[in-house]
Enzyme design. Structure first.
Site, short mmCIF file in Angstrom:
data_model
loop_
_atom_site.label_atom_id
_atom_site.label_comp_id
_atom_site.label_asym_id
_atom_site.label_seq_id
_atom_site.Cartn_x
_atom_site.Cartn_y
_atom_site.Cartn_z
N LYS A 9 0.84 -1.20 0.00
CA LYS A 9 0.00 0.00 0.00
C LYS A 9 0.88 1.26 0.00
O LYS A 9 2.10 1.17 0.22
CB LYS A 9 -0.91 -0.03 1.23
CG LYS A 9 -1.91 -1.20 1.23
CD LYS A 9 -2.75 -1.14 2.50
CE LYS A 9 -3.69 -2.32 2.61
NZ LYS A 9 -4.46 -2.27 3.88
N TYR A 49 -12.32 -2.94 -2.35
CA TYR A 49 -12.79 -2.94 -0.96
C TYR A 49 -14.33 -2.97 -0.86
O TYR A 49 -14.88 -2.55 0.15
CB TYR A 49 -12.23 -1.73 -0.22
CG TYR A 49 -10.77 -1.89 0.15
CD1 TYR A 49 -10.34 -2.95 0.94
CD2 TYR A 49 -9.81 -0.97 -0.27
CE1 TYR A 49 -8.99 -3.09 1.28
CE2 TYR A 49 -8.48 -1.11 0.07
CZ TYR A 49 -8.08 -2.18 0.85
OH TYR A 49 -6.75 -2.33 1.21
N ASN A 114 -1.36 -0.22 7.52
CA ASN A 114 -0.79 -1.54 7.78
C ASN A 114 0.00 -2.10 6.60
O ASN A 114 0.16 -3.32 6.47
CB ASN A 114 -1.87 -2.51 8.28
CG ASN A 114 -2.97 -2.74 7.27
OD1 ASN A 114 -2.96 -2.16 6.19
ND2 ASN A 114 -3.91 -3.61 7.61
N HIS A 117 -1.44 -5.68 1.65
CA HIS A 117 -2.70 -6.39 1.47
C HIS A 117 -2.42 -7.77 0.89
O HIS A 117 -1.53 -7.92 0.06
CB HIS A 117 -3.62 -5.64 0.50
CG HIS A 117 -4.72 -6.52 -0.02
ND1 HIS A 117 -5.88 -6.73 0.68
CD2 HIS A 117 -4.80 -7.29 -1.14
CE1 HIS A 117 -6.64 -7.60 -0.01
NE2 HIS A 117 -6.00 -7.95 -1.11
N GLU A 128 -9.34 -10.41 -7.32
CA GLU A 128 -8.38 -9.30 -7.21
C GLU A 128 -7.35 -9.33 -8.34
O GLU A 128 -6.95 -8.28 -8.85
CB GLU A 128 -7.71 -9.34 -5.83
CG GLU A 128 -8.73 -9.01 -4.73
CD GLU A 128 -8.26 -9.31 -3.32
OE1 GLU A 128 -7.10 -9.73 -3.14
OE2 GLU A 128 -9.07 -9.13 -2.39
#
Ligand code: ATP
Length: 139
Positions: A9, A49, A114, A117, A128
């Site tokens: 990310k 998402y 975080n 992913h 995805e």
């Protein structure tokens, strides 16, 4: 052959953690079969998402992924049990619960930042990979 979608990310890219994350998967023995650097569109992030669209943090999450302050590194990794093992290598979603030796457990503390992913199931991986790479034929 099992494949999963792993992304670094924007916070992970900005902090210079791309090579470490790629290296962990390479040294484990997984094969990198797709790699791209991009600022995702709102449409892509919303779809990625979609399951979280009712959550209070959804808008902030999508804004963060798409604001372009740093790009995302999207990857497809291949190998035995890579979906489950990839998730274990990332560590718990909430870094406060992530064990040492995992990516999140070694490098972060905030659930909103975080770093990475990973697909959570075979169905998510297929969805995805198609979403980020435009069809499995590309990778
Ligand atoms: P990921 O899909 O990123 O691997 P996950 O599938 O383990 O994570 P989800 O519950 O689907 O976890 O959350 C997806 C992402 O949404 C998290 O990685 C995190 O960036 C963000 N997120 C989840 N919960 C929160 C929260 N309470 N506050 C802010 N961001 C959150």
């Amino acid at each position: 052959k099992e494949r999963t979608f792993i992304a670094v990310k924007p916070d992970g890219v900005q902090r210079g953690l791309v090579s470490d994350i790629i290296g962990r998967f390479e040294r484990r023995g997984y094969k990198l079969v797709g790699l791209k650097l991009l600022v995702p569109s709102k449409a892509l992030a919303n779809e990625h998402y979609a399951d979280l669209s009712s959550k209070p943090f959804f808008k902030g999450l999508v804004d963060y992924m798409t604001n372009g302050k740093a790009p995302v590194v999207g990857m497809v990794w291949e190998g035995p049990s890579v979906i489950k093992q990839g998730r274990m290598m990332l560590g718990a979603t909430d870094p406060r619960a992530a064990g040492p030796g995992t990516i999140r457990g070694d490098y972060c503390l905030s659930i909103g930042r975080n770093i990475c992913h990973g697909s959570d199931s075979a169905e998510s991986a297929e969805k995805e990979i198609n979403l980020w790479f435009g069809g499995k034929g590309e990778v």
